[in-house]
Design an enzyme around this catalytic site. Structure first.
Site, short mmCIF file in Angstrom:
data_model
loop_
_atom_site.label_atom_id
_atom_site.label_comp_id
_atom_site.label_asym_id
_atom_site.label_seq_id
_atom_site.Cartn_x
_atom_site.Cartn_y
_atom_site.Cartn_z
N ASN A 54 44.00 -65.08 -31.97
CA ASN A 54 43.77 -64.27 -33.12
C ASN A 54 44.86 -64.78 -34.20
O ASN A 54 45.94 -65.17 -33.60
CB ASN A 54 43.65 -63.02 -33.04
CG ASN A 54 45.08 -62.10 -33.26
OD1 ASN A 54 45.71 -62.06 -34.51
ND2 ASN A 54 45.82 -62.20 -32.25
N ASN A 114 54.05 -59.57 -26.72
CA ASN A 114 53.03 -59.89 -27.69
C ASN A 114 52.30 -61.26 -27.04
O ASN A 114 52.54 -61.82 -26.04
CB ASN A 114 53.70 -60.25 -29.08
CG ASN A 114 52.87 -59.80 -30.38
OD1 ASN A 114 51.57 -60.08 -30.19
ND2 ASN A 114 53.27 -59.15 -31.07
N LYS A 157 58.61 -54.59 -29.76
CA LYS A 157 57.86 -55.41 -29.17
C LYS A 157 58.25 -56.97 -29.13
O LYS A 157 58.36 -57.41 -30.36
CB LYS A 157 56.37 -55.37 -29.50
CG LYS A 157 55.21 -56.03 -28.93
CD LYS A 157 53.81 -55.75 -29.51
CE LYS A 157 52.73 -56.25 -28.35
NZ LYS A 157 51.56 -55.81 -28.90
N PHE A 210 48.14 -59.27 -39.69
CA PHE A 210 48.41 -57.94 -39.89
C PHE A 210 47.49 -57.30 -41.10
O PHE A 210 48.08 -56.73 -42.10
CB PHE A 210 49.92 -57.78 -40.44
CG PHE A 210 50.76 -58.02 -39.28
CD1 PHE A 210 50.68 -57.96 -38.10
CD2 PHE A 210 52.43 -58.11 -39.73
CE1 PHE A 210 51.48 -57.72 -36.92
CE2 PHE A 210 52.98 -58.11 -38.45
CZ PHE A 210 52.97 -57.93 -37.31
N SER A 240 54.68 -60.90 -33.76
CA SER A 240 53.45 -61.69 -34.11
C SER A 240 53.60 -62.93 -34.50
O SER A 240 54.66 -63.30 -35.18
CB SER A 240 52.68 -60.84 -35.20
OG SER A 240 51.57 -61.60 -35.51
N ASN A 268 51.63 -64.57 -36.22
CA ASN A 268 50.86 -64.70 -37.51
C ASN A 268 51.26 -64.46 -38.65
O ASN A 268 50.69 -64.52 -39.70
CB ASN A 268 49.34 -64.18 -37.25
CG ASN A 268 48.70 -64.60 -36.05
OD1 ASN A 268 48.75 -65.95 -35.80
ND2 ASN A 268 48.14 -63.88 -35.02
N THR A 269 52.47 -63.98 -38.76
CA THR A 269 53.38 -63.65 -40.02
C THR A 269 54.55 -64.58 -40.23
O THR A 269 55.35 -64.56 -39.28
CB THR A 269 53.76 -62.23 -40.09
OG1 THR A 269 52.68 -61.45 -40.10
CG2 THR A 269 54.67 -61.94 -41.50
#
Length: 367
Positions: free
Chosen positions: A114, A255, A226, A118, A183, A185-186
């Site tokens: 993915n 994560n 996390k 967010f 994450s 993805n940021t």
């Protein structure tokens, strides 16, 4: 068997994100059946009960953040046998996330990739939704965690204020909080795992936690951080040092990974984003074991990554996890996965002569 032979193949024909949104919408409408679902899916056994600080879980299997980002169906989700759950990740400001497509199945690898980024309605809207649920007595009857991330447009230098704004807004509704600094993805989010930046963030959140608790005349709420699996153990040791210094409740490990694409069989394997599921099972277990050994079992760990069955969950627990969370495993194994895991854990405890799940925590790490 019905899920794997009929339902999952039908769901997997659709776009992954469309399927996910459809399932969440159905769960939201099924709220009235949550009590019935709970009777079928819950495994009520005091041997599975878990205590982490002030938190009490009826069993050690939770739902990881990312499944229900906007608190659409927490009560229904809870009824599938979970001992606890997280909603989010939630950011201070609403944001659409990354461009679609951004969610990929890797069935040949029992995995997902993915790069959602967010996507969520923002702290104010989700807090308002939770307030309505609370007023109607519709919040889940299991501990509900708030997974908090950094708003994408916020620069690293302003990240502390951004996290605090989200934390304060959601404080009345969270039984615990998970600060998501990992994450992939940021952009630049993982910079916050660097020791000095992490100390600033965790210290600020804990100070705010104590002030809000004093005002409300309650105890401070449990807070976890996390972390990512994409670092050396020496970096993990620095994170542990900060966690212990600020007296954070514990660590969520881990994560999804931004790497580990070499042995994937799926044609979607090269897609950028966070890889979760079976390919990271062993790596996450090694992180759990390292944290447990480094902290001598004094910092609670929630193990996340590649858990599909009771053996997977038990492996994490024996490595040092007090509890575990699933997400990808639930998608692949279906609605009965949590029930099967808890029943399996009960059998494994009986096999090994343990009277309580807590007795199994860290037994392999201590060996």
């Amino acid at each position: 068997m019905l899920y794997k032979s009929v339902i999952r193949p039908l769901l997997f024909r659709k776009d992954p994100e469309e399927s996910h949104e459809m399932i969440l919408a159905l769960m939201a409408k099924a709220e009235g059946f949550s009590a019935i679902l709970g009777k079928f899916y819950n495994v009520d056994d005091p041997r599975l009960a878990v205590k982490i600080g002030s938190l009490a879980f009826s069993n050690p299997v939770g739902l990881a953040g990312g499944f229900d980002k906007n608190a659409l169906a927490p009560r229904t989700i809870a009824s599938f046998g979970f001992g606890f759950m997280e909603i989010g990740a939630i950011t201070a400001e609403a944001q659409p996330g990354n461009p679609k497509p951004r969610l990929y199945r890797l069935p040949e690898d029992d995995a997902l990739i993915n790069r959602l980024g967010f996507n969520n309605e923002g702290a104010a809207a989700i807090a308002a939704k939770l307030e309505r649920m609370r007023a109607r007595g519709r919040l889940p009857r299991i501990p509900l965690g708030m997974n908090i991330g950094r708003t994408k447009i916020v620069e690293t230098k302003d990240a502390v204020a951004d996290f605090l704004a989200c934390f304060v807004r959601l404080y009345p509704y969270g039984d615990f909080f998970t600060l998501n600094v990992s994450s992939p993805n940021t952009p630049n989010l993982r910079d916050l795992q660097e020791k000095s930046l992490l100390r600033d963030l965790l210290s600020a959140v804990q100070n705010e936690n104590r002030e809000l608790a004093a005002r409300a005349k309650i105890s401070s709420k449990p807070v976890f951080v996390k972390i990512a699996p994409d670092m050396e153990f020496s970096q993990v040791d620095e994170i542990i040092e900060v966690v212990e210094a600020v007296q954070l409740t514990g660590i969520v490990a881990t994560n999804a990974t931004a790497f580990m694409r070499e042995n994937l069989r799926s044609p979607n394997g090269p897609e950028p984003g966070g890889l979760s599921g079976r390919p990271i099972t062993a790596k996450v277990t090694s992180f759990v074991s390292h944290i447990y050994r480094c902290t001598r079992g004094q910092v609670p760990i929630i193990g996340v990554g590649g858990i599909f069955n009771a053996d997977d969950a038990y492996e994490k627990i024996k490595a040092g996890a007090s509890a575990v969370q699933i997400y990808t495993g639930w998608i692949y194994e279906g609605p009965g996965a949590v029930k099967r895991i808890n029943r399996g854990l009960r059998r494994l405890l009986e096999r090994d002569g343990f009277k309580q799940i807590s007795q199994a925590v860290g037994v392999e790490a201590r060996a």
